[in-house]
Structures are given as C-alpha cells and as structure tokens.
Enzyme design. Structure first.
Site, PDB file in Angstrom:
ATOM      1  N   ARG A  63       7.700 -20.979  -1.354  1.00 48.05           N
ATOM      2  CA  ARG A  63       7.027 -19.929  -2.141  1.00 48.05           C
ATOM      3  C   ARG A  63       5.573 -20.319  -2.413  1.00 48.05           C
ATOM      4  NH1 ARG A  63       7.607 -19.717  -7.415  1.00 48.05           N
ATOM      5  NH2 ARG A  63       9.806 -20.289  -7.441  1.00 48.05           N
TER       6      ARG A  63
ATOM      7  N   TYR B  79      -5.571   5.303  -2.131  1.00 42.33           N
ATOM      8  CA  TYR B  79      -4.209   5.245  -1.580  1.00 42.33           C
ATOM      9  C   TYR B  79      -3.206   5.543  -2.693  1.00 42.33           C
ATOM     10  CZ  TYR B  79       0.120   3.267   0.159  1.00 42.33           C
ATOM     11  OH  TYR B  79       1.429   3.090   0.511  1.00 42.33           O
TER      12      TYR B  79
ATOM     13  N   ASP C 255     -10.627  -2.228  -0.364  1.00 40.67           N
ATOM     14  CA  ASP C 255      -9.418  -2.093   0.454  1.00 40.67           C
ATOM     15  C   ASP C 255      -9.882  -1.736   1.867  1.00 40.67           C
ATOM     16  OD1 ASP C 255      -7.149  -1.198   1.824  1.00 40.67           O
ATOM     17  OD2 ASP C 255      -6.200  -0.400   0.017  1.00 40.67           O
TER      18      ASP C 255
ATOM     19  N   LYS D 149      -0.442  -2.316   8.589  1.00 40.58           N
ATOM     20  CA  LYS D 149      -1.039  -1.257   9.414  1.00 40.58           C
ATOM     21  C   LYS D 149      -1.658  -1.853  10.683  1.00 40.58           C
ATOM     22  CE  LYS D 149       0.299   1.158   5.844  1.00 40.58           C
ATOM     23  NZ  LYS D 149      -0.531   1.405   4.684  1.00 40.58           N
TER      24      LYS D 149
HETATM   25  C1  LIG Z   1      -0.431   1.265   3.290  1.00 40.42           C
HETATM   26  C2  LIG Z   1      -1.602   1.010   2.422  1.00 40.42           C
HETATM   27  C3  LIG Z   1      -1.500   0.180   1.298  1.00 40.42           C
HETATM   28  C4  LIG Z   1      -0.188  -0.430   0.862  1.00 40.42           C
HETATM   29  O1  LIG Z   1       0.378  -1.281   1.810  1.00 40.42           O
HETATM   30  P1  LIG Z   1       1.976  -1.534   1.883  1.00 40.42           P
HETATM   31  O2  LIG Z   1       2.082  -2.643   2.880  1.00 40.42           O
HETATM   32  O3  LIG Z   1       2.606  -0.246   2.304  1.00 40.42           O
HETATM   33  O4  LIG Z   1       2.407  -1.948   0.523  1.00 40.42           O
HETATM   34  C5  LIG Z   1      -2.642  -0.050   0.557  1.00 40.42           C
HETATM   35  N1  LIG Z   1      -3.821   0.513   0.876  1.00 40.42           N
HETATM   36  C6  LIG Z   1      -3.961   1.326   1.934  1.00 40.42           C
HETATM   37  C7  LIG Z   1      -5.293   1.913   2.250  1.00 40.42           C
HETATM   38  C8  LIG Z   1      -2.857   1.607   2.736  1.00 40.42           C
HETATM   39  O5  LIG Z   1      -2.990   2.433   3.772  1.00 40.42           O
END
Ligand SMILES: *Cc1c(COP(=O)(O)O)cnc(C)c1O
Length: 372
Positions: A47, A99, A171, A196
């Site tokens: 962890r 988001y 982000d 993503k």
């Molecule tokens: C998908 C996404 C998140 C969150 O990510 P997860 O892995 O689904 O928790 C945060 N910010 C943006 C811009 C996203 O597209």
C-alpha cells in the site's frame, strides 16, 4: 528527450536479476527486512509502495516534466487526494462544466466535510477572479472540458491562483501530456484519469496526481495515498505503463481522426452545432492553438430535432459503440445528459463522441448512416 522516447523508456529498465526486457509484475504485498530491521530495497508494504507503482509514477512524472507523481486506483481517487490536502473551511473554484464525478465529489461528499466550492464559467477569467474569497486555496481547471470542449486559459488562471495564494490544479485527462503541458503554463498539480487515453485500451482504471515540485503539497498527497489506501494494483500499474509506451502515437491518431470527423459533422445538415476546439469557429480555437499541440480525440455535437433525434441517431450506430468513457481503441458515442442525470447543464440533444482508432472514413460513414 522527446515525449515519444520518454513514453517508451521512462519507468523501464532491464530486470537486473533475469535480463527480462519487459518488466515483471511484483504481486507481493510485503517485503523482507534486513537483520538490522531496515528495508534496503526501499519497499515495506504494497500500500505504501511497490515496484510496478514506482515505475508508473516515475514515468508519469517524466511525461508531464513534473517532479513526482502518485498513482491511484481511479481518476476520482486522485481527485479526492488533491481536495483532501485542503482543510474544512477552505474554498475551491471549479468549472461549471467540470467532469460530473468531480462536481459530485465536491457537492455531495466534500461540502458536508466543510470544503466550499464555487462553480464558474472557467473560460471567463474575470468570473473566476470574482469568485475568489479569502479562503480560496485552489482553482480547478479542466481544459478541454467534458463534454462541451470549452478551452480555459491555464496560464491566466494559474497567475490568478498564485496571486491569491492558491494552487492551480489542472485535470489533463482530455489532452494528455502529449498534447498539453500544464506545468509549462504555471499549474502546480496535474490530475489524470489514466483510465482514458494513457491506458488507452478500455481495460484499466487508474488515476494520478503529478506535482511540479516535490516539496509542499505533494508530501500531503503521498501521505494520503498510503493512509487513504486508494491505490492501484501492481497489475493495473503494469498495464498502464505498458500502454503509455504507445500513447504519443495513439493520441496523435485519435486527434487526426477527430479533426476529420468534426469537420464532417460541422457540414452535416442534421447537426446543429459541433464542439471541437480544432474547428476555426470554436470560441476557444485560438487559445487551444497556443496551449495545445493538437486538439485531441474528443468531440461532441448537437443533433437538430432535440433529445429524441439525438437518441435515434445514437441507436443506429453500427461501428461506433454506445457506451460511456473514452480514450480507447473503439469509437464510443454517448447521450451525455442522461448519464449525468438531474441537474446536468449538458444540452439534451448533445452526443459526445470519443473518436477511436478505426479508419476515419469508416467512422464518418457510420455517422452518416446514423444521422440519416
Ligand atoms: C473519467 C474522468 C475522471 C475520473 O476518472 P475515473 O478513473 O473514472 O475515476 C476525471 N476527470 C476527467 C476529465 C475524466 O474524464
């Protein structure tokens, strides 16, 4: 070193024990101490750290040209770690079209804990300035935004944050470090959903916080990573690192396809509006040209005839798949308002499209038959 070379080599080394060129997966949760009680190989309990996570973090830090990175089990866990460095009573400014998971975290989970948030149109720096309070500790920037593809000025917002003694957090999930480098624009922290584009195959959940400087806020994020325990498995770290090696080429191909698809949609008589920063008519086009090296693989569009017409078009796709998420090989289409639920600001006739790595003409043919 160029980003393609960093993506291939960062976090990788030939395994000294076996000569293996591809890294082994270290599943062990615990690590041996020396007789004197020390941990000379650096790991103690998985962890806190493990070899696959270390490798992924080193790679992510280098990709963003940051000082350090902390990997999490999802993008949302990474987002939570950033907010958790703030204190009850503090205030953050976030985009109105942030988001939806980030908005939910702020409204439903962090507001009761005492973290206040104001949501503004982040493309308007004056609106962000007007939302500053003496307790503002962070300005959260997401550009391009999801799903409206709005472009915010990272440099101007970072200057505003710093003038107020706050952090600028970006982000960078939509753009990836391949297309946009927030630290060169003044951001202090970068957040990623590696779920993503970076993992890129629709089969790994992950997130990361990358810091421009090692000291200060990053210490709190590193401590929360181990104490909060929202960490990725060694296998997920291995998969993410493996995928990042091809990310510069994948992301470029996604972006090239998206420009072609958006150009097609912009000329289609059944499409009311296309949101893609690569189109010259997009309100953020000039800014995107300045702060991005390409416009990315995401687009969204509004279908003439309202919600029913948008749903009907989504129902007819054959190559594109109807599903949420983005950044994988296959093109995905989604009626965004219905997944965001009550309170959404997304137009009811909007479909979001993650342009995949199929041949762009096949994606265009599919959209053409679906729009009728
Ligand atoms: C998908 C996404 C998140 C969150 O990510 P997860 O892995 O689904 O928790 C945060 N910010 C943006 C811009 C996203 O597209």
């Amino acid at each position: 070193m160029r980003i393609e070379t960093i993506a291939v080599h960062a976090g990788h080394r030939v395994d000294p024990a076996t000569g293996a060129v591809a890294p082994p997966i270290s599943l062990s949760t615990t690590f041996e101490r020396d007789p004197d009680g020390s941990y000379p190989r650096g790991h103690l309990y998985a962890r806190n750290s493990n070899p696959n996570r270390d490798a992924l973090e080193a790679c992510l830090a280098e990709l963003e040209a940051g000082a350090a990175a902390a990997a999490f089990a999802s993008g949302t866990a990474a987002t939570l770690a950033v907010f958790h460095t703030l204190a009850p009573g503090d205030h953050v400014i976030a985009p109105r079209d942030v988001y939806h998971g980030t908005a939910r975290l702020l409204r439903e989970h962090l507001a009761p804990w005492g973290l206040a948030a104001t949501f503004v149109d982040m493309t308007d720096v004056a609106a962000a300035r007007a939302a500053l309070t003496p307790r503002t500790r962070a300005i959260w920037v997401e550009t391009p935004s999801n799903p409206m593809l709005k472009i915010s000025d990272v440099q101007a917002l970072a200057d505003l944050a710093h003038g107020a003694g706050a952090l600028c957090v970006c982000d960078n999930t939509f753009a990836t470090p391949i297309l946009q480098r927030p630290f060169t624009l003044g951001a202090d922290l970068v957040v990623h959903a590696t779920t993503k584009y970076l993992s890129g195959h629709g089969d790994v959940m992950g997130g990361a916080v990358v810091a421009r400087a090692r000291a200060g806020v990053f210490d709190a994020i590193r401590a929360f990573q181990a104490a909060g325990g929202g960490v990725p498995s060694p296998f997920d770290c291995w998969l993410a690192l493996r995928s990042i090696r091809s990310a510069p080429y994948r992301v470029r191909a996604h972006a090239e396809n998206a420009l072609k698809v958006a150009t097609f949609l912009a000329r289609h008589p059944r499409v009311e509006r296309v949101h893609y920063p690569g189109l010259p008519g997009h309100p953020g086009h000039a800014l995107a040209r300045r702060q991005m090296s390409h416009f990315g693989g995401m687009t969204s569009f509004q279908v003439a005839g309202g919600r029913d017409a948008a749903m009907a078009a989504a129902a007819k796709v054959r190559v594109i798949i109807r599903a949420t998420s983005f950044g994988g090989m296959e093109s995905l289409i989604e009626h965004r308002a219905s997944i965001e639920g009550p309170g959404t600001t997304t137009p009811e006739n909007l479909l979001r499209l993650s342009v995949g790595l199929e041949h762009p003409d096949d994606i265009i043919d599919d959209l053409s038959q679906a729009l009728g």
